[in-house]
Design an enzyme around this catalytic site. Structure first.
Site, short mmCIF file in Angstrom:
data_model
loop_
_atom_site.label_atom_id
_atom_site.label_comp_id
_atom_site.label_asym_id
_atom_site.label_seq_id
_atom_site.Cartn_x
_atom_site.Cartn_y
_atom_site.Cartn_z
N HIS A 168 0.98 -1.23 0.16
CA HIS A 168 -0.11 -0.02 0.01
C HIS A 168 0.70 1.26 0.02
O HIS A 168 0.28 2.30 0.50
CB HIS A 168 -0.91 -0.08 1.10
CG HIS A 168 -1.72 -1.20 1.39
ND1 HIS A 168 -2.78 -1.55 0.82
CD2 HIS A 168 -1.22 -2.33 2.17
CE1 HIS A 168 -3.46 -2.78 1.35
NE2 HIS A 168 -2.31 -3.24 2.05
N SER A 289 15.24 22.19 -14.73
CA SER A 289 14.12 22.97 -14.88
C SER A 289 14.58 24.59 -15.52
O SER A 289 15.61 25.12 -14.97
CB SER A 289 13.29 23.15 -13.76
OG SER A 289 12.60 24.37 -13.85
N LYS A 295 16.37 22.35 -9.43
CA LYS A 295 15.43 21.04 -9.80
C LYS A 295 16.59 19.91 -10.44
O LYS A 295 17.38 20.23 -11.29
CB LYS A 295 14.47 21.30 -10.81
CG LYS A 295 13.36 22.01 -10.00
CD LYS A 295 12.22 21.11 -9.54
CE LYS A 295 11.23 20.84 -10.21
NZ LYS A 295 10.39 19.88 -9.98
N GLU A 302 10.09 9.14 -15.97
CA GLU A 302 8.54 9.46 -16.31
C GLU A 302 8.33 9.09 -17.59
O GLU A 302 7.16 8.56 -17.62
CB GLU A 302 8.43 10.87 -16.07
CG GLU A 302 8.66 11.36 -14.63
CD GLU A 302 8.91 12.92 -14.63
OE1 GLU A 302 7.88 13.69 -14.72
OE2 GLU A 302 9.85 13.68 -14.46
#
Ligand code: ARG
Length: 470
Positions: A168, A289, A295, A302
Site C-alpha cells: 500500500h 528546469s 531541480k 517518467e
C-alpha cells in the site's frame, strides 16, 4: 466529378496491376492506399524473401537458373541502393513490395517480371512482416538480458543494503535493496520467455500460400521456409495470409514488459525525490528546469512510465483492426505495421533507458536504512518471536505486539529501543532474548526462507540468476 479525379485521369494506370484499369487511381485513393512510408522498413525482409523465392523457382525449374541469378544479383543492388540512400521510394507504387520489384525491373529488365510467379503480395507481406517481428522478438530479448545484467550488478552490490519493503506504499517490513531489484530480474526473465515463446510459435513460413489458395506451380515451400530460417511452412494457405496473431503476441509481450518497466520507473521517480531520497539519478539521466535552478527531474523515468500506455494502445489498436475480419486478407491488415513498429521502437528505447538509469544509479544507504526502521517495520518479527519462543497463538501474538507498538509510539521510539520492562508490562514472559530479533538488520537476516530477503539468500539468488539468464 471532383477536381482530384480529373487530374488523376491524365496519369497512367498503375504499372504493377493496372491492366484492367483505364485511368490512374484518384490522388486521394493513392494517398489512403499507399503504405510505403511505413513499410519501407521491411525492405531487408522483402529482399530476403524475394531472393529465397527466386532460388526456389529456379530449383523447381519454374525459372531458368540464369534468370534467377539475375534476379538475386539485381535484388542485392536494390538493397545497396536503399542502404546508401540512393533509392527513390514512390507513393504511386504503394508499398515496399512493388517499389522493390519495379526498381528491380529497371535494373535487370525482363527477368524481374517473372519473380512474382507463384506468389502474391498477400503471402509476401505476411512473410516479410513475420520476419521483421521475429527479429523484433530477438532484439527485445537481447535488450532485456542486458537490463537483467544491470539489475544483477546492482543487486549484488546491495545484497545487504536495507530498505523498507512496502505494501500500500506504506512501510511494511524491512527488505534489502538487492532483493527488491531481483524482483525485476524475475519479471524481465518472464518477459524474455514471452518473446521467446512468441518467436517459436510464429516461426513458420507463409511464403507460397500465394493470394490465399496456394498455387498450381510446383513450388517448394519447405525450401523457402528453410532459406529464411523458418522451422517449417505454415500448414493452411488461408490462415497463412490472414493470420496476424504473431504480431498480437509480440505486442502483448511488449505491453507486459513495458508495464513492468513502468513500475520500476515509477519507483525511481518516487525514490529520487528529496522526501524519499533513497536514490540519486546521475546527471546523465536527469534534466533541469528552465525556471527552478535547484531541480533535478527524472524525465527519462517518467517517460518510460508513460510510454507503457502507448504500447498498450498499440496492442488494443491491432486487436480492434483484427476483430471480426472475415478470412482471408483485407486491406485493414495494412494497419498492422505502423503500430507494431512504433511499439517495438518505444520498447527498445524504454529498456535501454532503464538499463542506463540502473547502471548509473547511486544509492543513499543511510537514508534507506533509517527509513526502514521508521514505522515499526519489525513488529512482525516480534509477533513471530512470541509464537516461536513462548508458544503463543499467532492471533494473540499479533494483539500483544500491537499493544507494544502503541507503547513505543507513545514514547516516540522504535520497539527495539523500548526497555524490557515496557514490553514485560504488556507480556510478562518476554525476556531479553527478544532484542535479537528486533532491529532491521536482525529482521532481514532472519528471512531465510526460499525466496526471502536475507542478504545471504540474495547473494545466492544473484549467482543463480546469473547462471540462468546471462
Ligand atoms: N501493403 C499491403 C499490406 O501491408 C501489402 C499487401 C497488399 N495486398 C493486396 N492484396 N492489396 O498489407
Amino acid at each position: 466529378m471532383s477536381d482530384t479525379s480529373s487530374r488523376a485521369k491524365k496519369t497512367k494506370a498503375n504499372p504493377m496491376w493496372g491492366g484492367r484499369f483505364g485511368v490512374a487511381p484518384d490522388a486521394i485513393m493513392q494517398k489512403i492506399n499507399a503504405s510505403i512510408d511505413v513499410d519501407k522498413r521491411l525492405y531487408a525482409e522483402d529482399i530476403a524473401g524475394s531472393k529465397a523465392h527466386a532460388r526456389m523457382l529456379a530449383k523447381a525449374k519454374i525459372l531458368t537458373a540464369k534468370d534467377a541469378a539475375k534476379i538475386v544479383e539485381g535484388l542485392d543492388k536494390v538493397r545497396v541502393e536503399i542502404e546508401t540512400g540512393r533509392f527513390t521510394f514512390k507513393t504511386e507504387l504503394e508499398d515496399i513490395h512493388m517499389n522493390v520489384e519495379s526498381r528491380l525491373a529497371e535494373i535487370i529488365g525482363e527477368p524481374a517480371k517473372r519473380l512474382h510467379t507463384g506468389r502474391s503480395r498477400n503471402d509476401q507481406v505476411a512473410t516479410d512482416f513475420r520476419l521483421w517481428v521475429r527479429g523484433a522478438c530477438d532484439r527485445a530479448e537481447l535488450a532485456l538480458r542486458e537490463f537483467q545484467r544491470a539489475l544483477l550488478d546492482k543487486a549484488q552490490a546491495h545484497a545487504g543494503t536495507i530498505m523498507p519493503g512496502f505494501t500500500h506504499l506504506q512501510p511494511a517490513q524491512p527488505v534489502t535493496f538487492g532483493h527488491h531489484l531481483m524482483a525485476y530480474v524475475e519479471m524481465a526473465g518472464r518477459d524474455r520467455g514471452r518473446f521467446a515463446d512468441a518467436r517459436r510459435r510464429m516461426n513458420e513460413s507463409p511464403l507460397g500460400a500465394a493470394a490465399l489458395a496456394g498455387t498450381s506451380f510446383p513450388i517448394d515451400r519447405h525450401f523457402t521456409a528453410e532459406a529464411l530460417g523458418f522451422d517449417r511452412p505454415t500448414a493452411n494457405s488461408l490462415d497463412s495470409v490472414s493470420d496476424r496473431d504473431f504480431a498480437l503476441e509480440f505486442l502483448s509481450a511488449a505491453a507486459i514488459a513495458s508495464m513492468h518497466l513502468s513500475r520500476l520507473a515509477e519507483e525511481l521517480v518516487i525514490w529520487c525525490g528529496p522526501q524519499f531520497g533513497f536514490v540519486r539519478l546521475s546527471d546523465a539521466w536527469s534534466t533541469g528546469s528552465s525556471i527552478m535552478p535547484q531541480k533535478r527531474n527524472p524525465d527519462a523515468a517518467e517517460l518510460v512510465r508513460a510510454t507503457s500506455g502507448r504500447m498498450i494502445g498499440s496492442l488494443i489498436g491491432l486487436f480492434t483492426v483484427m476483430k471480426g475480419l472475415p478470412l482471408t486478407y483485407s486491406k485493414d491488415m495494412q494497419e498492422d505495421k505502423a503500430r507494431s513498429f512504433a511499439a517495438a521502437d518505444a520498447l527498445m528505447l524504454s529498456i535501454a533507458a532503464m538499463t542506463g538509469m540502473i547502471d548509473d544509479l547511486a544509492i543513499n544507504e543511510a537514508r534507506m536504512k533509517a527509513s526502514a526502521s521508521a514505522g515499526y517495520t519489525t513488529a512482525t518479527d516480534l509477533a513471530d518471536w512470541l509464537v516461536r519462543e513462548l508458544g503463543m497463538p499467532f492471533r494473540e501474538a499479533h494483539h500483544v505486539t500491537g499493544r507494544i507498538v502503541r507503547r513505543a509510539e507513545e514514547l516516540g521510539i522504535d520497539i527495539s529501543e523500548l526497555a524490557l520492562a515496557d514490553m514485560q508490562a504488556v507480556e510478562k514472559r518476554i525476556d531479553k532474548r527478544v532484542f535479537k530479533v528486533l532491529g532491521v538488520e536482525n529482521s532481514v537476516a532472519s528471512r531465510t526462507s526460499f525466496g526471502g530477503t536475507a542478504p545471504a539468500n540474495v547473494r545466492k539468488a544473484v549467482t543463480a540468476a546469473r547462471k540462468r539468464y546471462l
